[in-house]
Design a protein around this motif. Structure first.
Motif, PDB file in Angstrom:
ATOM      1  N   SER A 293      -7.932 -63.701 -31.363  1.00 17.08           N
ATOM      2  CA  SER A 293      -6.806 -62.810 -31.602  1.00 17.08           C
ATOM      3  C   SER A 293      -7.267 -61.595 -32.396  1.00 17.08           C
ATOM      4  O   SER A 293      -8.217 -61.650 -33.177  1.00 17.08           O
ATOM      5  N   LEU A 294      -6.598 -60.498 -32.153  1.00 16.60           N
ATOM      6  CA  LEU A 294      -6.912 -59.276 -32.873  1.00 16.60           C
ATOM      7  C   LEU A 294      -6.314 -59.356 -34.270  1.00 16.60           C
ATOM      8  O   LEU A 294      -5.312 -60.044 -34.481  1.00 16.60           O
ATOM      9  N   PRO A 295      -6.905 -58.662 -35.224  1.00  9.19           N
ATOM     10  CA  PRO A 295      -6.324 -58.684 -36.569  1.00  9.19           C
ATOM     11  C   PRO A 295      -4.936 -58.043 -36.550  1.00  9.19           C
ATOM     12  O   PRO A 295      -4.677 -57.110 -35.802  1.00  9.19           O
ATOM     13  N   THR A 296      -4.070 -58.576 -37.365  1.00 12.16           N
ATOM     14  CA  THR A 296      -2.707 -58.038 -37.412  1.00 12.16           C
ATOM     15  C   THR A 296      -2.701 -56.712 -38.139  1.00 12.16           C
ATOM     16  O   THR A 296      -3.533 -56.452 -39.009  1.00 12.16           O
ATOM     17  N   SER A 297      -1.747 -55.884 -37.793  1.00 12.48           N
ATOM     18  CA  SER A 297      -1.685 -54.550 -38.378  1.00 12.48           C
ATOM     19  C   SER A 297      -0.969 -54.550 -39.718  1.00 12.48           C
ATOM     20  O   SER A 297      -1.027 -53.583 -40.455  1.00 12.48           O
ATOM     21  N   GLY A 298      -0.245 -55.612 -40.026  1.00 15.10           N
ATOM     22  CA  GLY A 298       0.467 -55.669 -41.292  1.00 15.10           C
ATOM     23  C   GLY A 298       1.835 -55.019 -41.235  1.00 15.10           C
ATOM     24  O   GLY A 298       2.522 -54.948 -42.230  1.00 15.10           O
ATOM     25  N   VAL A 299       2.227 -54.542 -40.080  1.00 19.35           N
ATOM     26  CA  VAL A 299       3.525 -53.909 -39.950  1.00 19.35           C
ATOM     27  C   VAL A 299       4.548 -54.983 -39.630  1.00 19.35           C
ATOM     28  O   VAL A 299       4.403 -55.736 -38.680  1.00 19.35           O
TER      29      VAL A 299
END
Length: 57
Positions: free
Chosen positions: A30-36
């Motif tokens: 999985s790609l890292p989350t953007s935190g948004v």
């Protein structure tokens, strides 16, 4: 044989493509989350409670 625009596009995009090395992509990682976070989950919980109590239609 008549060459149409789609035939030309197919020739250059599907038949004559430069070879590239295979990549992992993100199929298994999985790609890292953007935190948004828009807070939609919390709002949905609140609205569900309000619907059950009859305050929201």
């Amino acid at each position: 044989m008549m060459c149409t625009g789609s035939n030309i596009v197919h020739k250059y995009q599907a038949e004559i493509t430069p070879s590239i090395p295979p990549t992992k992509g993100n199929l298994y990682q999985s790609l890292p989350t953007s935190g948004v976070e828009g807070g939609i989950r919390e709002r949905m919980k609140i609205e569900k409670k309000q619907r059950k109590s009859g305050h929201l239609r």
